[in-house]
Write an enzyme that holds these catalytic residues in place. Structure first.
Site, PDB file in Angstrom:
ATOM      1  N   GLY A 137      32.777  24.627  53.722  1.00 55.44           N
ATOM      2  CA  GLY A 137      33.207  24.109  52.432  1.00 55.44           C
ATOM      3  C   GLY A 137      32.423  22.889  51.975  1.00 55.44           C
ATOM      4  CG  HIS A 138      33.876  20.821  48.521  1.00 53.54           C
ATOM      5  ND1 HIS A 138      34.888  21.746  48.649  1.00 53.54           N
ATOM      6  CD2 HIS A 138      34.492  19.654  48.219  1.00 53.54           C
ATOM      7  CE1 HIS A 138      36.047  21.161  48.428  1.00 53.54           C
ATOM      8  NE2 HIS A 138      35.835  19.902  48.165  1.00 53.54           N
TER       9      HIS A 138
END
Lengths: 359, 359, 359
Positions: B260-261
């Site tokens: 994920g970011h």
């Protein structure tokens, strides 16, 4: 194209009552069916829908009073989902890939393309690849050097078939699937953390692996797919190390399934959505793994095993077993464990704090 | 190309016994090896296979009586899998991408392409992108605007490199991987269900979030990959919000892994198949996460951690830990919990109903 | 493009203190901010970073003493993440797809392309497809026959939109996502292993299914997406059998999410990374499923449900519930179960062997 009710019943091997000459152009749920559609009322739950919709004919459940529900014809199917299979196959519109080779496709001169093969826009077929007669490739497909695809394949948009992939007849590949990527196989010079963790299981802290570099074991073995295999959208199958990763006849993989290197999957299995099979695991025939189930590396699963969704299989499973849980065990025992723990919480004498458990 | 046994042994740093001048063209499992192939008999389990196959030379386990097994030469490797790595690298056929830029590829004029770069059919390289010398891009690859790829990359078919992605040397990307997609980051105007659920944990029903719309936090930060990183087939790495999502030198991601970011992954880690790392998590060096393991958002994992397959990590993990279970805890304790629960079921006095547990 | 602090504060609906005429060109974390960047110091944790970085202006937490931290201007945002959403939207550079239709794209003559549509290199739009005005398609996108995409869509590189997919306005599709693949729906002539396993749950071994062949139920129903839907990288959504699989307005799917055939997902939901929804499940409005959560087939989930990461939902969930665990139950009870089991291990009188549990 329209079919008569009698034709459909014959295709299903099912009994028809009423006006077999009514023509329908497709199937629909009872409540939304138009007069030219066949309603699918496979259980009494759909009775109310029939009275709302406009269908004149329906496939109905055993014993349904079709005339009382305003139908002019009814098909009685002994096994509802099997009827669905045959019916949807009858009405399937095809994949509309067109005919012939699209002018934008690139096919290397040494590739061998069978008769009546369809190749979509921007598809690339590398040197020495073989595509069996009657196969249909969508847009943006890649077929790697020397891959061999049997007859009557349907390979949809953006699928990637690597080099050293060999497939039997009637292969179906959904969009974005990758067959023949490199295995995830690495080794450190000294024993790695996972190797040492098998002994300690956390009882003492792991020291750093030194030197830490991971050396890649290359994947030279390709992938071998039997006849009638289907691979789901964005699923991945890694190539084997020196022998092929293999999937048996009639086995189907759902979307986002991962099959690691050197894995053997038998015949007529179903691997549901997001199942993961780690490297060198072996799975028998007629095995069904529910969604998100996982199988650890080198584990053996027998024939006729059913695993519930999310099962985490970390050790051998005998043929005919039904398993659930993480780690997976016999399903009835797993359910008993869930109930026992819930009972323990209810009857526990010590107050239970509300904070989340921390590691 | 053929190699002599002596050459291979030298490449492996291993001892050879017998006729080092025998030439082989590849490696095989003992039972199926041809006379011109080197059999891989890395443990006594393969002794029977050697007698079935036709290999004249083999890599054998320490202490193996190679002459009794009919071999003319044997290589003794002190660490079997390390020998496999070097051996398969020796025999790897390469990716067969050809040379130069395929005429169907589109490269924007402002892109900078290093020396000896190979670009496959239908690959697109956007404006201001940089591709380091000696890199090889397969078919159907997309490289986004301004992305910078270091030298000697191997980017296979259909991989997607987004804008604002920066990678070091020797990047390997398997087919279909996506690097630099948008982070999954949204906010509601009033506190959302998950924000409120952290307090109540289900003790009272959640009221609807009002207004319900999710506002997107855009991903401006890109992705930063170190040297010697490998990304598996159909894996995904989201861009960071205002700083890059980052993966350290020598770290390898398997197929269908999700990062994920804003995540930071250290050096020399292995993230096995289908591992998921939620946004803003931080992972140390030399960490190995087994298949399907998950890490919750904002969680910190130290160095030298090993997590078993399927582990659900929802809180901080100290360096050197070995964890398992959902939620994850020390592996020996997790196994003890499994056994304790099974014992509780066996010894429970109340009869256990057979129905599945319901929510 | 540069914005003044006053302009940004107005866009955020936030209060500005100090020199509102300072211009900034982007946002950054406090410690690495340049003089022309707006530092994001949304909590006191970032105070130290502000003194290290060079920012002259920052968004700060409520009550922050911005002058003491050397800033010339400060924006006070009442809800930090909402400010992040608006701010990143302000500074987003756009997707840089260029303008118009790239000359390498192939659009069938019968496709209808709205005004101001951008089509990237190697993108293919099939017959009778419709693309709404203002939409932007990246490179290597496939749009299937008769698909209908509403206005202002952003469909990134390598996304696959199948036939019979209908989407509302402002659809966002990240790279590699597949919408409209075939459902994973098969039936055997006689009752299959999973059908029989529902009764036995492993108490007796399953006999082989005979005949073993799986017959496919085709997917004729397509996919229906509402307005403001976003689909993550390499996510997959299967087409319905005879009615569409449907996703409601404002719902967002993260990377590698799988949505099976005939599933209904309501409005304003978030399905986080690697969530899997099996066929025919039904999910209400404003539901948030944490990463790797799974929902079994035919299960119904109400409105306003929150499920923790990894939750395995195998039975109905009432509206407003917060659930966790496998199988999922109320979160507070699931945490209590974890603690009860750990207590049981600590207080158990029998010694706990160190071997891993076997199936």
């Amino acid at each position: 194209m329209p079919h008569t009710i009698a034709e459909i019943a014959a295709a299903l091997g099912a009994e028809v009552q009423g006006d077999g000459e009514i023509k329908v152009t497709g199937a629909a749920e009872p409540a939304s069916a138009r007069p030219d559609q066949l309603a699918l009322a496979l259980s009494p739950d759909f009775a109310a829908g029939l009275s709302v919709g406009q269908a004149r004919a329906a496939i109905v459940w055993p014993g349904a009073d079709w005339q009382a529900m305003g139908l002019a014809a009814a098909i009685f199917a002994p096994r509802a989902r099997l009827a669905m299979a045959r019916l949807t196959q009858t009405f399937a519109p095809g994949d509309a890939f067109g005919a012939g080779v699209h002018p934008s496709a690139v096919i290397e001169p040494s590739a061998r393309i069978g008769a009546d093969v369809v190749v979509g826009p921007f598809t690339y077929i590398a040197a020495n690849a073989e595509i069996g007669a009657g196969s249909r490739l969508g847009a943006h497909v890649t077929v790697g050097q020397g891959a061999r695809i049997g007859p009557f394949a349907a390979i949809r948009d953006g699928a990637r078939i690597g080099p050293r992939v060999v497939a039997g007849a009637r292969l179906v590949v959904q969009p974005g699937a990758v067959i023949g990527s490199d295995g995830f196989s690495y080794v450190t010079e000294a024993p790695s953390g996972p190797e040492r963790a098998k002994r300690t299981r956390g009882a003492e802290p792991l020291a750093p692996t030194d030197p830490p570099e991971w050396h890649k074991i290359e994947s030279l073995g390709g992938v071998l797919l039997g006849d009638d295999v289907e691979i789901g959208a964005n699923a991945t199958i890694d190539a084997g190390t020196i022998r092929p990763t293999s999937i048996g006849d009639g086995t189907k993989l759902d979307n986002l399934v991962h099959v690691g290197h050197n894995v053997t999957v038998g015949r007529h299995c179903l691997l549901c959505g997001q199942v993961g099979i780690a490297g060198s695991a072996s799975i028998g025939d007629r095995v069904v793994l529910g969604g998100q189930a996982g199988v650890a590396d080198h584990v053996t699963i027998g024939d006729d095993v059913v695993a519930g969704g999310g099962a985490g299989i970390i050790s051998k499973v005998a043929s005919g077993s039904v398993v659930f849980g993480y780690p997976a065990e016999r399903m009835d025992r797993a359910f008993a464990g869930v109930r026992a723990l819930r009972r323990l919480v209810r009857t526990g004498q010590k107050p239970v704090p509300k904070d989340p458990p921390s590691e």
